[in-house]
Scaffold this motif. Structure first.
Motif, PDB file in Angstrom:
ATOM      1  N   ASP A  87       0.863  -1.159  -0.025  1.00  0.00           N
ATOM      2  CA  ASP A  87      -0.048   0.052   0.005  1.00  0.00           C
ATOM      3  C   ASP A  87       0.823   1.327  -0.080  1.00  0.00           C
ATOM      4  O   ASP A  87       0.286   2.238   0.160  1.00  0.00           O
ATOM      5  N   GLN A  88       2.149   1.083  -0.179  1.00  0.00           N
ATOM      6  CA  GLN A  88       3.036   2.275  -0.343  1.00  0.00           C
ATOM      7  C   GLN A  88       2.896   3.137   1.216  1.00  0.00           C
ATOM      8  O   GLN A  88       2.648   4.434   0.728  1.00  0.00           O
ATOM      9  N   VAL A  89       2.757   2.766   2.250  1.00  0.00           N
ATOM     10  CA  VAL A  89       2.705   3.230   3.562  1.00  0.00           C
ATOM     11  C   VAL A  89       4.286   3.285   4.200  1.00  0.00           C
ATOM     12  O   VAL A  89       4.792   2.295   4.165  1.00  0.00           O
ATOM     13  N   GLY A  90       4.632   4.492   4.659  1.00  0.00           N
ATOM     14  CA  GLY A  90       5.819   4.610   5.394  1.00  0.00           C
ATOM     15  C   GLY A  90       5.693   3.785   6.525  1.00  0.00           C
ATOM     16  O   GLY A  90       4.776   4.157   7.237  1.00  0.00           O
ATOM     17  N   LEU A  91       6.596   3.072   6.991  1.00  0.00           N
ATOM     18  CA  LEU A  91       6.626   2.095   8.090  1.00  0.00           C
ATOM     19  C   LEU A  91       8.137   1.902   8.948  1.00  0.00           C
ATOM     20  O   LEU A  91       8.990   1.742   8.538  1.00  0.00           O
ATOM     21  N   VAL A  92       8.029   2.359  10.187  1.00  0.00           N
ATOM     22  CA  VAL A  92       9.247   2.358  11.028  1.00  0.00           C
ATOM     23  C   VAL A  92       9.260   1.445  11.968  1.00  0.00           C
ATOM     24  O   VAL A  92       8.177   1.197  12.860  1.00  0.00           O
ATOM     25  N   ASN A  93      10.005   0.072  11.570  1.00  0.00           N
ATOM     26  CA  ASN A  93       9.798  -1.254  12.508  1.00  0.00           C
ATOM     27  C   ASN A  93      10.903  -1.124  13.889  1.00  0.00           C
ATOM     28  O   ASN A  93      11.905  -0.690  13.345  1.00  0.00           O
ATOM     29  N   ILE A  94      10.334  -1.153  14.957  1.00  0.00           N
ATOM     30  CA  ILE A  94      11.102  -1.125  16.199  1.00  0.00           C
ATOM     31  C   ILE A  94      11.226  -2.760  16.506  1.00  0.00           C
ATOM     32  O   ILE A  94      10.113  -3.270  16.710  1.00  0.00           O
ATOM     33  N   VAL A  95      12.377  -3.276  16.474  1.00  0.00           N
ATOM     34  CA  VAL A  95      12.607  -4.595  17.078  1.00  0.00           C
ATOM     35  C   VAL A  95      13.536  -4.620  18.205  1.00  0.00           C
ATOM     36  O   VAL A  95      14.249  -3.600  18.633  1.00  0.00           O
ATOM     37  N   ARG A  96      13.653  -5.850  19.058  1.00  0.00           N
ATOM     38  CA  ARG A  96      14.548  -5.631  20.410  1.00  0.00           C
ATOM     39  C   ARG A  96      15.865  -6.506  20.260  1.00  0.00           C
ATOM     40  O   ARG A  96      16.588  -6.590  21.370  1.00  0.00           O
ATOM     41  N   LYS A  97      15.893  -7.044  18.973  1.00  0.00           N
ATOM     42  CA  LYS A  97      17.188  -7.732  18.811  1.00  0.00           C
ATOM     43  C   LYS A  97      18.202  -7.505  17.516  1.00  0.00           C
ATOM     44  O   LYS A  97      17.232  -7.480  16.418  1.00  0.00           O
ATOM     45  N   PRO A  98      19.375  -7.515  17.510  1.00  0.00           N
ATOM     46  CA  PRO A  98      19.872  -7.258  16.231  1.00  0.00           C
ATOM     47  C   PRO A  98      19.506  -8.184  15.254  1.00  0.00           C
ATOM     48  O   PRO A  98      19.408  -7.805  13.851  1.00  0.00           O
ATOM     49  N   GLU A  99      19.445  -9.492  15.358  1.00  0.00           N
ATOM     50  CA  GLU A  99      19.015 -10.409  14.596  1.00  0.00           C
ATOM     51  C   GLU A  99      17.859 -10.312  13.738  1.00  0.00           C
ATOM     52  O   GLU A  99      17.495 -10.571  12.693  1.00  0.00           O
ATOM     53  N   HIS A 100      16.767  -9.565  14.502  1.00  0.00           N
ATOM     54  CA  HIS A 100      15.556  -9.110  13.777  1.00  0.00           C
ATOM     55  C   HIS A 100      15.734  -7.971  12.743  1.00  0.00           C
ATOM     56  O   HIS A 100      14.971  -7.912  11.822  1.00  0.00           O
ATOM     57  N   VAL A 101      16.659  -7.255  12.881  1.00  0.00           N
ATOM     58  CA  VAL A 101      16.879  -6.174  11.830  1.00  0.00           C
ATOM     59  C   VAL A 101      17.257  -6.910  10.576  1.00  0.00           C
ATOM     60  O   VAL A 101      16.573  -6.469   9.720  1.00  0.00           O
ATOM     61  N   LYS A 102      18.207  -7.982  10.528  1.00  0.00           N
ATOM     62  CA  LYS A 102      18.473  -8.537   9.130  1.00  0.00           C
ATOM     63  C   LYS A 102      16.963  -9.393   8.835  1.00  0.00           C
ATOM     64  O   LYS A 102      16.750  -9.184   7.620  1.00  0.00           O
ATOM     65  N   LEU A 103      16.376  -9.942   9.600  1.00  0.00           N
ATOM     66  CA  LEU A 103      15.276 -10.653   9.138  1.00  0.00           C
ATOM     67  C   LEU A 103      14.408  -9.729   8.515  1.00  0.00           C
ATOM     68  O   LEU A 103      13.793 -10.068   7.395  1.00  0.00           O
ATOM     69  N   LEU A 104      13.821  -8.741   9.114  1.00  0.00           N
ATOM     70  CA  LEU A 104      12.860  -7.891   8.705  1.00  0.00           C
ATOM     71  C   LEU A 104      13.317  -7.154   7.304  1.00  0.00           C
ATOM     72  O   LEU A 104      12.759  -6.871   6.296  1.00  0.00           O
TER      73      LEU A 104
END
Lengths: 378, 378
Positions: B195-212
């Motif tokens: 839908d072309q919506v800007g999204l800021v994702n907050i995660v709690r672990k470094p490995e999740h940055v890679k995953l997302l």
């Protein structure tokens, strides 16, 4: 009148230090729709202290300068500096509201008509000997009203009226108010009696229960009492209040109010709702008597809100016509419903004495200051 | 089909003890507009755990009963019991959603038409072998869709869609999402890309940055990184996000988000505003992964709000037509945008084993359970 006047200034320095001082500023020539007001009275409201103290820890305040030109410095913690980014190294005038006599006016008829009149003014920079301001920011006071009597026509009266209006606009039926023994709190009690609005007052000391009952409050809950949660819940059941205005901000009080609202809502609910009651419970924080963090236990279901509440956005929301009606009501009732009382009148220089700051900075009930920027200077 | 079926029950006892157990319940005769669904798949969503665990401290859980008829008990703290008042000593069924095959139907044409169809169901009590439910609560799945594939058609997909719709309704331009590595979080990433919506994702672990990032996320901020506040602020400046949905609830994260939003807003502001930016900043708490208190430093001006957000009131707000459109979109994209994955399928009895509770009760990323109430019972 002179061409210059003293003005109180607050500066947040980039190194994390607050500086308060007095400066001589030139009094500008009034434009057609402007007047020059000699400010004779300006209250120190809790809402002035944020701009004045700039997030500084005033227990670290030190004094320098002279008696007539004092300078106060205090430290600002790093986490508070983040919120001050927009005002760093700017020398800012202070004082939301006040009153005084119009001593000069621009060419327009509306400005000329105000010459010699005592007017209440809302517009910032009121801790000044002279304030050049648009006529539209002036509220002419009824004859026989002194500047001191009319100094606080805006912030507290419009906030009290704004609480009742917000209640109506957002579909609530009664109000909760914290720090209810304050000047504003006592005003709200008088207003709610007059307008027949249910009001639950929360105070922090047993002696304030007596005080508020003596001026006609029906529900007064003392948050220092061991029975507080039950007392509050019972008052909420009786009034049906689902909206609170909180002047304290920090600590668990907002959370306790929501918790008791939830218990009160569930007392009347017909069946168990897994996410808690479906009644919307709202707390607006409009002050920060406790500047510590707000702690929410979230033991009050999922249908709740907390937010900041400010007078100016509220007035913008209701529009100029509705705002004017509220102001006219204040002028008409300035000596009754909306009367303020003060414990001390100080000059600009006296307002910067550490001993005085320690008193009015505490925002204790019954310790309200009035600045007279022209005291001993006329 | 049999006349009775197993059903998972949760009871909060007045002495402050949770009891989980299985009971045999009679399968009611379906009314004209009802069907009987043999439930073959029902996810354990975070939103099920509140009703399931009843505020109990599951680290105190003990097991009794037999393997096929287990009983679990756990202690509930006194402060949590306050919120449980409405459900004390009631044996409540659990499970928001699921899917299965229609094995019997009432007399109406719409009910008869569903016989033999695999349908997704939203209506509670889905941790049951058989669920008698109105046809209007059933969403027929496209041919070739299994019960497991269609089990989670409502809670996560409609929540993700509801976040985007709320953003539009309340005048925000982009979103922040916490616990963004969750099943829902990954769904929201896919939806926002589409839908072309800007999204800021907050995660709690470094490995999740890679995953997302691997699934296409542009902005992923790790709250465990020392640069978190700056990373988040930069992402907020880039996206203009002023609305966050927070699944965590407890701790300081909501406050940090508001603080960074305020810094981002002030970066673009033209002059210092004494009460902070005039931009409305909003956080909705829709989950409680951290059940501790929410701590708000309030170092983010006065124009902010925090509140609870729930799917059902949201759907009521937008009305039946808008809701139906969202559901139809989910059915059409159930194997793509709105696909869920599970790590384990358990029977009703297995769902009450302490070892399993310890895993799914943690709500850890990548540990999503699916209950098959008919596993080994057919």
């Amino acid at each position: 009148m002179t061409n210059t006047g003293l003005q109180l200034r607050s500066t947040v320095k980039k190194e994390g230090v607050l500086e308060l001082s007095l400066v001589q500023v030139a009094t500008a020539e009034p434009k057609a729709d402007e007047v020059v007001v000699r400010v004779d009275a300006a209250p120190i409201n809790p809402s002035d202290l944020g701009l004045l103290f700039g997030g500084a820890d005033m227990s670290t305040a030190t004094a320098s300068g002279s008696a007539s030109s004092p300078v106060v410095n205090a430290k600002i913690a790093a986490n508070m500096m983040r919120a001050m980014a927009g005002r760093v190294d700017q020398s800012l005038p202070v004082g939301n509201e006040g009153a005084g006599v119009v001593v000069a006016a621009g060419a327009s008829e509306s400005a000329q008509n105000l010459v010699g009149r005592t007017v209440a003014v809302f517009g910032g920079a009121m801790y000044s000997q002279y304030r050049v301001i648009k006529t539209s920011n002036c509220l002419p006071l009824p004859p026989g009203t002194s500047a001191a009597e009319g100094a606080a026509c805006f912030v507290n009266p419009l906030t009290a009226l704004g609480m009742v209006e917000t209640m109506k606009l957002e579909g609530h039926n009664a109000l909760v108010h914290t720090a209810a023994a304050s000047n504003l709190g006592q005003m709200l009690i008088k207003l709610c009696i007059e307008d027949q609005v249910g009001l639950v007052n929360i105070v922090r000391k047993p002696e304030h229960v007596k005080l508020l009952k003596s001026i006609g409050a029906t529900y007064v809950c003392d948050s220092s009492a061991p029975t507080f949660m039950d007392d509050l819940t019972n008052a909420l059941v009786s009034t049906g209040a689902t909206l609170a205005f909180d002047a304290i901000g920090g600590g668990r009080l907002a959370s306790q109010i929501l918790t008791c609202m939830e218990v009160a809502a569930n007392k009347t609910a017909k069946e168990y709702s897994r996410y808690g009651s479906t009644t919307h419970k709202q707390v607006y924080i409009y002050g920060g008597l406790d500047r510590g963090p707000t702690e929410l236990t979230r033991s009050f279901g999922m249908v709740w809100g907390i937010g900041g509440w400010l007078l100016t956005p509220f007035l913008q929301k209701i529009g100029p016509d509705a705002s004017r009606k509220l102001r006219e009501r204040v002028a008409a009732e300035v000596k009754t419903t909306f009367a303020s009382t003060y414990t001390k009148e100080v000059s600009l220089a006296e307002a910067l004495q550490l001993g005085e700051i320690a008193v009015y900075g505490k925002q204790a009930t019954g310790q309200k200051y009035l600045i007279n920027p022209n005291k001993r200077l006329q």
